[in-house]
Design a protein around this motif. Structure first.
Motif, PDB file in Angstrom:
ATOM      1  N   GLN A  95      52.104  49.631  30.180  1.00 53.41           N
ATOM      2  CA  GLN A  95      52.243  49.769  28.730  1.00 53.41           C
ATOM      3  C   GLN A  95      51.007  50.456  28.183  1.00 53.41           C
ATOM      4  OE1 GLN A  95      54.083  45.496  27.725  1.00 53.41           O
ATOM      5  NE2 GLN A  95      52.998  46.362  25.973  1.00 53.41           N
ATOM      6  N   SER A 151      63.368  46.105  31.414  1.00 49.81           N
ATOM      7  CA  SER A 151      62.822  45.258  30.346  1.00 49.81           C
ATOM      8  C   SER A 151      63.918  45.019  29.313  1.00 49.81           C
ATOM      9  CB  SER A 151      61.658  45.974  29.672  1.00 49.81           C
ATOM     10  OG  SER A 151      61.349  45.364  28.419  1.00 49.81           O
ATOM     11  N   HIS A 153      63.496  45.706  26.574  1.00 53.19           N
ATOM     12  CA  HIS A 153      63.330  46.885  25.699  1.00 53.19           C
ATOM     13  C   HIS A 153      64.088  48.103  26.212  1.00 53.19           C
ATOM     14  CE1 HIS A 153      60.833  44.568  23.172  1.00 53.19           C
ATOM     15  NE2 HIS A 153      60.078  44.211  24.193  1.00 53.19           N
ATOM     16  N   TRP A 158      61.424  48.692  19.979  1.00 51.06           N
ATOM     17  CA  TRP A 158      60.112  48.029  19.928  1.00 51.06           C
ATOM     18  C   TRP A 158      59.117  48.906  19.179  1.00 51.06           C
ATOM     19  CZ3 TRP A 158      56.810  46.207  24.755  1.00 51.06           C
ATOM     20  CH2 TRP A 158      56.086  45.068  24.391  1.00 51.06           C
ATOM     21  N   TYR A 164      57.015  53.063  25.712  1.00 53.31           N
ATOM     22  CA  TYR A 164      57.496  52.050  26.669  1.00 53.31           C
ATOM     23  C   TYR A 164      59.007  51.853  26.540  1.00 53.31           C
ATOM     24  CZ  TYR A 164      57.649  47.560  29.161  1.00 53.31           C
ATOM     25  OH  TYR A 164      57.937  46.537  30.044  1.00 53.31           O
ATOM     26  N   GLY A 195      62.452  39.421  29.925  1.00 55.26           N
ATOM     27  CA  GLY A 195      61.943  39.279  28.559  1.00 55.26           C
ATOM     28  C   GLY A 195      60.440  39.064  28.625  1.00 55.26           C
ATOM     29  N   ILE A 201      50.268  42.064  31.678  1.00 52.65           N
ATOM     30  CA  ILE A 201      50.698  43.104  30.736  1.00 52.65           C
ATOM     31  C   ILE A 201      50.749  42.581  29.291  1.00 52.65           C
ATOM     32  CG2 ILE A 201      53.247  42.990  30.609  1.00 52.65           C
ATOM     33  CD1 ILE A 201      53.308  45.971  31.462  1.00 52.65           C
ATOM     34  N   ASN A 202      51.074  41.291  29.131  1.00 52.13           N
ATOM     35  CA  ASN A 202      51.182  40.740  27.773  1.00 52.13           C
ATOM     36  C   ASN A 202      50.259  39.534  27.557  1.00 52.13           C
ATOM     37  OD1 ASN A 202      52.530  39.049  29.448  1.00 52.13           O
ATOM     38  ND2 ASN A 202      54.483  39.111  28.377  1.00 52.13           N
ATOM     39  N   MET A 256      66.374  36.225  24.769  1.00 55.97           N
ATOM     40  CA  MET A 256      65.714  37.146  23.826  1.00 55.97           C
ATOM     41  C   MET A 256      66.649  38.241  23.295  1.00 55.97           C
ATOM     42  SD  MET A 256      62.078  38.940  24.574  1.00 55.97           S
ATOM     43  CE  MET A 256      60.730  38.331  23.581  1.00 55.97           C
TER      44      MET A 256
HETATM   45  C1  BGC Z   1      56.803  43.799  27.993  1.00 51.23           C
HETATM   46  C2  BGC Z   1      56.028  42.591  27.507  1.00 51.23           C
HETATM   47  C3  BGC Z   1      56.793  41.892  26.409  1.00 51.23           C
HETATM   48  C4  BGC Z   1      58.237  41.657  26.782  1.00 51.23           C
HETATM   49  C5  BGC Z   1      59.056  41.097  25.632  1.00 51.23           C
HETATM   50  C6  BGC Z   1      58.182  43.359  28.386  1.00 51.23           C
HETATM   51  O1  BGC Z   1      58.907  44.411  28.908  1.00 51.23           O
HETATM   52  O2  BGC Z   1      56.126  44.393  29.085  1.00 51.23           O
HETATM   53  O3  BGC Z   1      54.759  42.985  27.050  1.00 51.23           O
HETATM   54  O4  BGC Z   1      56.186  40.639  26.138  1.00 51.23           O
HETATM   55  O5  BGC Z   1      58.826  42.850  27.233  1.00 51.23           O
HETATM   56  O6  BGC Z   1      58.842  41.796  24.443  1.00 51.23           O
END
Ligand code: BGC
Length: 266
Positions: A95, A151, A153, A158, A164, A195, A201-202, A256
């Motif tokens: 990211q 992901s 995402h 996002w 990303y 999720g 990463i987070n 999520m």
């Molecule tokens: C991201 C994380 C995030 C999660 C949910 C993941 O793909 O890398 O940083 O917390 O998605 O938003």
């Protein structure tokens, strides 16, 4: 579920987080695990030690998945050592967050070339190896399986992370189109879309009390995931027990993707 003894599995980005969890889970199954990493050699060594402790085997191999020759080298080395590849876990991802108007071309390119081009390059080499497999005679079940680690995402827009989300949206169609193309060759291609899983990463979000509370509001199941939550699904999705599944994404996200804002609104 029977074990996956002697299966050969490449896991990209296996020096930390979800990749590390998946690599160790395959080690517990008795697999040969190729632990790919880019920068964190110590992390990769830890992963390999855990695999061996668990009864698996493997080796570590440094490669930048966005570089064609390095990816080819990773797959050649695997072939040299174990002959036939069974599973690719296409996991390496990064990211580089930025407000859109301030996003540099470098931030855009780095994320796309690791998360999307990297997954393309690794998948291509895996497909070539599956097509030329020598040890499997009768293909009652798939002769190879690719699992893209995507992901939520790939579905949830996002803000502040357009590079990303674009890369993961691309992975969704890469996975599905490839699945369609190679299904007649008895090659399976699927994705797991995690999720919020607590990894490096987070870390900035889950390690901060306030931000963590806000994050939990987005997870109906009310807990942040662990790499093992994803790893168990990956082991199953690579196994013959799921042989009839191809072109599918499994969301491992505690709900999520269920539009949690609608729980008492709308
Ligand atoms: C991201 C994380 C995030 C999660 C949910 C993941 O793909 O890398 O940083 O917390 O998605 O938003």
């Amino acid at each position: 579920m029977s074990d996956q003894t002697k299966k050969t599995v490449i896991v990209t980005g296996a020096s930390s987080g979800i990749g590390q969890g998946i690599a160790i889970a395959f080690g517990k199954q008795g697999a040969n695990v190729v632990v790919n990493y880019y920068g964190d050699e110590k992390g990769a060594q830890f992963t390999l030690d855990e695999i061996i402790k668990a009864g698996g085997q493997g080796f570590i191999h440094q490669a930048d998945v966005s570089k064609e020759q390095e990816v080819i080298g990773l797959f050649e080395k695997t072939k040299e050592k174990y002959q036939d590849l069974d599973v690719l876990i296409n996991n390496a991802g990064i990211q580089k967050d930025s407000a859109f108007a301030h996003m540099s071309l470098d931030e855009w390119n780095k994320v796309i070339s690791t998360n999307l081009t990297g997954q393309f390059l690794c998948a291509r080499e895996a497909i070539k190896q599956f097509e030329h497999k020598t040890t499997v005679q009768a293909h009652e079940v798939a002769k190879g399986s690719i699992i893209f680690i995507s992901s939520v995402h790939d579905l949830i827009p996002w803000a502040g992370h357009v590079n990303y989300a674009s890369s993961k949206g691309g992975v969704l169609m890469l996975m599905k189109s490839l699945a369609l193309e190679v299904a007649p060759k008895k090659i399976r291609v699927n994705a797991i879309s995690p999720g919020a899983i607590a990894t490096d990463i987070n870390e900035e979000v889950w390690s901060d009390e306030e931000k963590r509370k806000e994050l939990i509001k987005l997870i109906p199941y009310q807990r942040i995931g662990e790499p093992e939550d994803v790893a168990k699904v990956a082991v199953w999705l690579a196994h013959e027990d799921s042989d009839y599944i191809t072109g599918t994404t499994i969301y491992v996200d505690g709900g999520m993707t269920l539009y949690p804002g609608f729980v008492d609104n709308g």
